[in-house]
Design an enzyme around this catalytic site. Structure first.
Site, mmCIF file in Angstrom:
data_model
loop_
_atom_site.group_PDB
_atom_site.id
_atom_site.type_symbol
_atom_site.label_atom_id
_atom_site.label_comp_id
_atom_site.label_asym_id
_atom_site.label_seq_id
_atom_site.Cartn_x
_atom_site.Cartn_y
_atom_site.Cartn_z
ATOM 1 N N LYS A 1 29.237 35.241 46.695
ATOM 2 C CA LYS A 1 27.821 35.620 46.636
ATOM 3 C C LYS A 1 27.045 35.031 47.812
ATOM 4 C CE LYS A 1 27.863 36.199 41.604
ATOM 5 N NZ LYS A 1 27.749 35.470 40.334
ATOM 6 N N LYS B 1 40.525 53.971 32.550
ATOM 7 C CA LYS B 1 41.917 54.209 32.130
ATOM 8 C C LYS B 1 42.008 54.347 30.612
ATOM 9 C CE LYS B 1 43.720 50.918 34.974
ATOM 10 N NZ LYS B 1 44.507 49.847 35.394
HETATM 11 N N1 HSE Z 1 30.905 34.982 36.171
HETATM 12 C C1 HSE Z 1 29.709 35.311 36.876
HETATM 13 C C2 HSE Z 1 28.651 34.267 36.565
HETATM 14 C C3 HSE Z 1 29.265 36.685 36.481
HETATM 15 O O1 HSE Z 1 28.875 33.447 35.684
HETATM 16 O O2 HSE Z 1 27.619 34.203 37.206
HETATM 17 C C4 HSE Z 1 28.226 37.297 37.363
HETATM 18 O O3 HSE Z 1 28.689 37.512 38.661
#
Ligand code: HSE
Length: 404
Positions: free
Chosen positions: A200, A43
């Site tokens: 994750k 953007k």
């Molecule tokens: N905020 C995330 C971390 C970034 O500290 O691992 C990577 O996914």
């Protein structure tokens, strides 16, 4: 020449452009063709940056250009990323992404479209930044039944806990330090409450077990309740506190959890400190395997993204098959998991030792110099449910799961 478009020119997007420029020659040899960034979508404007020549603000330009074979989505968040990625696949373009929210929520669907269209949807950078873990699970460890994945999957919280341990500082001070160094966001909630690690481990569990693990089903505790005093107790017994994201398969049931744990130096993740990530995988034939490295940051994450681009370039008309069905995997009730626990009790007049023995048997009481009105102890193995019941009967200051 293989033309790609990069969606998002933030930290990771600019890293992708930089990696393709720094290592262009060797990447060309490995991909078998030159990778050319034809468009960057953002953007914003970037006055003075050579990227301006490639910058577009309208996604349809990319979508409607048949020369673009690979779309690299590094914007983050669910929308518009999901619409853009799905649109790219439906338009016959392979996609590489670093977006863990997108992959955790829509991975199964996007993989299925990619398979149907004989394209690829790759997401190595969505977990563990630059550390190879998605490809090992999909390719190197396919002879195994995965019994456990335990990871330190969030660099920000690992940095905060390491700082608290090394310098004896409290959570707020360590968080401010992480923010000043650019390791933590101004709004650190996703990291410190464990939501990032939760997404994750949802991705890794879905891949390990081939079914949809919904991140909303994973019991998640962050590190905001961990104090400098908890860390002093841990140090007094040679332990460290780490934020673990785990999924464990026991007797056909899968348990998943994100929570702080105390570990000692016999645990493979004990030495994973600062912003580093580490992932421990146990397979039924390979045994224990460890992955370690930079779990975040511009160039490490871009390295994983570009490696996926190379893999797509090598498989332009062939789907790399990933088993992740949209069928939901019902996680087992975490209340049935057994742990040992470290418990801190407030006991001004030393009146609770009989009650503690009654509830937990004979446990060694741990005290810290200068703290007269409380002490700690470590229980034997109990289920989460049993522990909750017992703790209701005591003035508990904090309790932390123990893995030793
Ligand atoms: N905020 C995330 C971390 C970034 O500290 O691992 C990577 O996914």
């Amino acid at each position: 020449m293989i033309n790609i478009a990069v969606l998002g020119y933030g930290t990771i997007g600019s890293g992708v452009v930089e990696v393709l420029s720094i290592n262009g020659d060797s990447i060309e040899k490995r991909a078998g063709d030159k990778i050319n960034v034809k468009y960057v979508l953002d953007k914003k404007e970037f006055p003075g940056d050579p990227i301006m020549e490639k910058l577009v603000h309208d996604y349809d330009i990319i979508l409607n250009d048949p020369e673009v074979k690979i779309v690299v989505e590094v914007m983050g968040g669910i929308e518009p990323a999901f619409t853009f990625v799905k649109g790219a696949l439906l338009a016959g373009k392979s996609v590489v992404t670093s977006n863990k929210e997108l992959v955790a929520k829509h991975g199964a669907e996007l993989l299925s479209i990619a398979k149907e269209k004989n394209l690829n949807f790759l997401f190595e950078a969505s977990v563990g930044g630059g550390i190879p873990i998605i490809r090992p699970l999909n390719q190197s460890l396919t002879a195994d039944e995965i019994e456990e994945i335990t990871g330190i999957l969030n660099g920000t919280t690992n940095y905060i806990l390491s700082k608290m341990s090394e310098e004896g500082i409290d959570f707020e001070t360590a968080l401010k330090d992480a923010q000043n160094k650019g390791y933590a966001e101004r709004n650190p909630e996703a990291d410190v409450e464990g939501y990032d690690a939760c997404r994750k481990i949802a991705i890794l569990s879905s891949l390990a077990y081939g079914m949809q693990v919904d991140f909303e089903d994973i019991y998640t505790e962050g590190i905001t309740k961990i104090t400098d005093i908890d860390i002093k107790y841990a140090k007094s017994i040679g332990a460290r506190i780490k934020l673990f994201a785990s999924s464990v398969k026991q007797e056909e049931k899968v348990y998943a959890m994100v929570a702080p744990v105390m570990i000692k130096n016999n645990h493979p993740l004990y030495s994973v400190n600062d912003v580093f990530n580490g992932i421990f995988v146990k397979g039924n034939v390979i045994g224990d395997v460890m992955f370690y490295g930079s779990g975040a940051g511009k160039l490490p994450t871009a390295s994983a993204v570009v490696a996926d681009v190379v893999d797509v370039a090598k498989h332009l008309n062939k789907n790399i098959w990933t088993i992740w069905s949209s069928k939901k995997l019902n996680l087992a009730d975490v209340n049935n998991i057994k742990h040992r626990f470290f418990v801190r009790i407030s006991d001004k007049d030393n009146q609770l030792s009989t009650k503690i023995r009654e509830l937990f048997g004979s446990v060694e009481l741990l005290s810290l110099e200068g703290l007269q009105e409380e002490y700690g102890f470590i229980t034997s193995e109990l289920t989460e449910r049993e522990m909750k019941e017992k703790l209701k009967q005591l003035p508990v200051i904090n309790s932390i799961r123990v893995r030793f």
